[in-house]
Design a protein around this motif. Structure first.
Motif, PDB file in Angstrom:
ATOM      1  N   GLU A 290       0.829  -1.214   0.000  1.00  0.00           N
ATOM      2  CA  GLU A 290       0.000   0.000   0.000  1.00  0.00           C
ATOM      3  C   GLU A 290       0.863   1.264   0.000  1.00  0.00           C
ATOM      4  O   GLU A 290       0.548   2.239  -0.683  1.00  0.00           O
ATOM      5  CB  GLU A 290      -0.922   0.008   1.223  1.00  0.00           C
ATOM      6  CG  GLU A 290      -2.030  -1.018   1.153  1.00  0.00           C
ATOM      7  CD  GLU A 290      -2.761  -1.175   2.487  1.00  0.00           C
ATOM      8  OE1 GLU A 290      -2.537  -0.368   3.417  1.00  0.00           O
ATOM      9  OE2 GLU A 290      -3.559  -2.127   2.592  1.00  0.00           O
ATOM     10  N   ASP A 291       1.961   1.246   0.746  1.00  0.00           N
ATOM     11  CA  ASP A 291       2.864   2.401   0.788  1.00  0.00           C
ATOM     12  C   ASP A 291       3.450   2.688  -0.598  1.00  0.00           C
ATOM     13  O   ASP A 291       3.528   3.837  -1.029  1.00  0.00           O
ATOM     14  CB  ASP A 291       4.006   2.167   1.775  1.00  0.00           C
ATOM     15  CG  ASP A 291       3.533   2.068   3.215  1.00  0.00           C
ATOM     16  OD1 ASP A 291       2.414   2.529   3.522  1.00  0.00           O
ATOM     17  OD2 ASP A 291       4.290   1.515   4.033  1.00  0.00           O
ATOM     18  N   LYS A 292       3.835   1.624  -1.301  1.00  0.00           N
ATOM     19  CA  LYS A 292       4.397   1.806  -2.641  1.00  0.00           C
ATOM     20  C   LYS A 292       3.335   2.331  -3.604  1.00  0.00           C
ATOM     21  O   LYS A 292       3.604   3.248  -4.382  1.00  0.00           O
ATOM     22  CB  LYS A 292       4.975   0.487  -3.160  1.00  0.00           C
ATOM     23  CG  LYS A 292       5.585   0.624  -4.534  1.00  0.00           C
ATOM     24  CD  LYS A 292       6.162  -0.664  -5.048  1.00  0.00           C
ATOM     25  CE  LYS A 292       6.714  -0.429  -6.454  1.00  0.00           C
ATOM     26  NZ  LYS A 292       7.241  -1.643  -7.046  1.00  0.00           N
ATOM     27  N   VAL A 293       2.144   1.781  -3.547  1.00  0.00           N
ATOM     28  CA  VAL A 293       1.053   2.224  -4.426  1.00  0.00           C
ATOM     29  C   VAL A 293       0.712   3.689  -4.143  1.00  0.00           C
ATOM     30  O   VAL A 293       0.556   4.489  -5.063  1.00  0.00           O
ATOM     31  CB  VAL A 293      -0.181   1.313  -4.265  1.00  0.00           C
ATOM     32  CG1 VAL A 293      -1.399   1.899  -4.961  1.00  0.00           C
ATOM     33  CG2 VAL A 293       0.122  -0.083  -4.806  1.00  0.00           C
ATOM     34  N   ALA A 294       0.609   4.042  -2.873  1.00  0.00           N
ATOM     35  CA  ALA A 294       0.283   5.417  -2.500  1.00  0.00           C
ATOM     36  C   ALA A 294       1.363   6.388  -2.971  1.00  0.00           C
ATOM     37  O   ALA A 294       1.059   7.484  -3.445  1.00  0.00           O
ATOM     38  CB  ALA A 294       0.097   5.525  -0.994  1.00  0.00           C
TER      39      ALA A 294
END
Length: 100
Positions: free
Chosen positions: A83-87
């Protein structure tokens, strides 16, 4: 930058305070473990340059190649890292669109 505490093992030792995370400016996952004997840096520090590890599996393989392991990650931490990478990617695309 995200940072999550995990346990890294290898070479006859364990670091229950190791850090795994995602660094948006460098666009890489990173791993820091085992305090260095002389400096404040980590003795094991992976993911220090641009696009070093774009997948968690790549980071895992680099750790294994150096004799260290951090798997299995909990489902919660794995999900948060993805999720951190996508965000971070969405934020970068939004900024690029804004700057057009």
């Amino acid at each position: 930058m995200s940072r999550y505490t995990i346990t890294v093992t290898g070479q006859g030792r364990s670091d229950p305070e190791a850090i795994i995370g995602y660094d948006p400016p460098l666009r890489t996952f990173f791993l820091q473990a085992f305090p260095h004997d002389v400096t404040d840096d980590a003795a094991l520090w992976l993911g220090t340059h641009d696009h070093a590890f774009e997948r968690l599996e790549d980071l895992h393989q680099a750790g294994l190649a150096r004799g260290f392991d951090f798997m299995p990650l909990s489902a919660e931490i794995s999900s948060k890292l993805v999720e951190d990478k996508v965000a971070a990617g969405a934020a970068a695309r939004g900024l690029a669109e804004f700057l057009k």
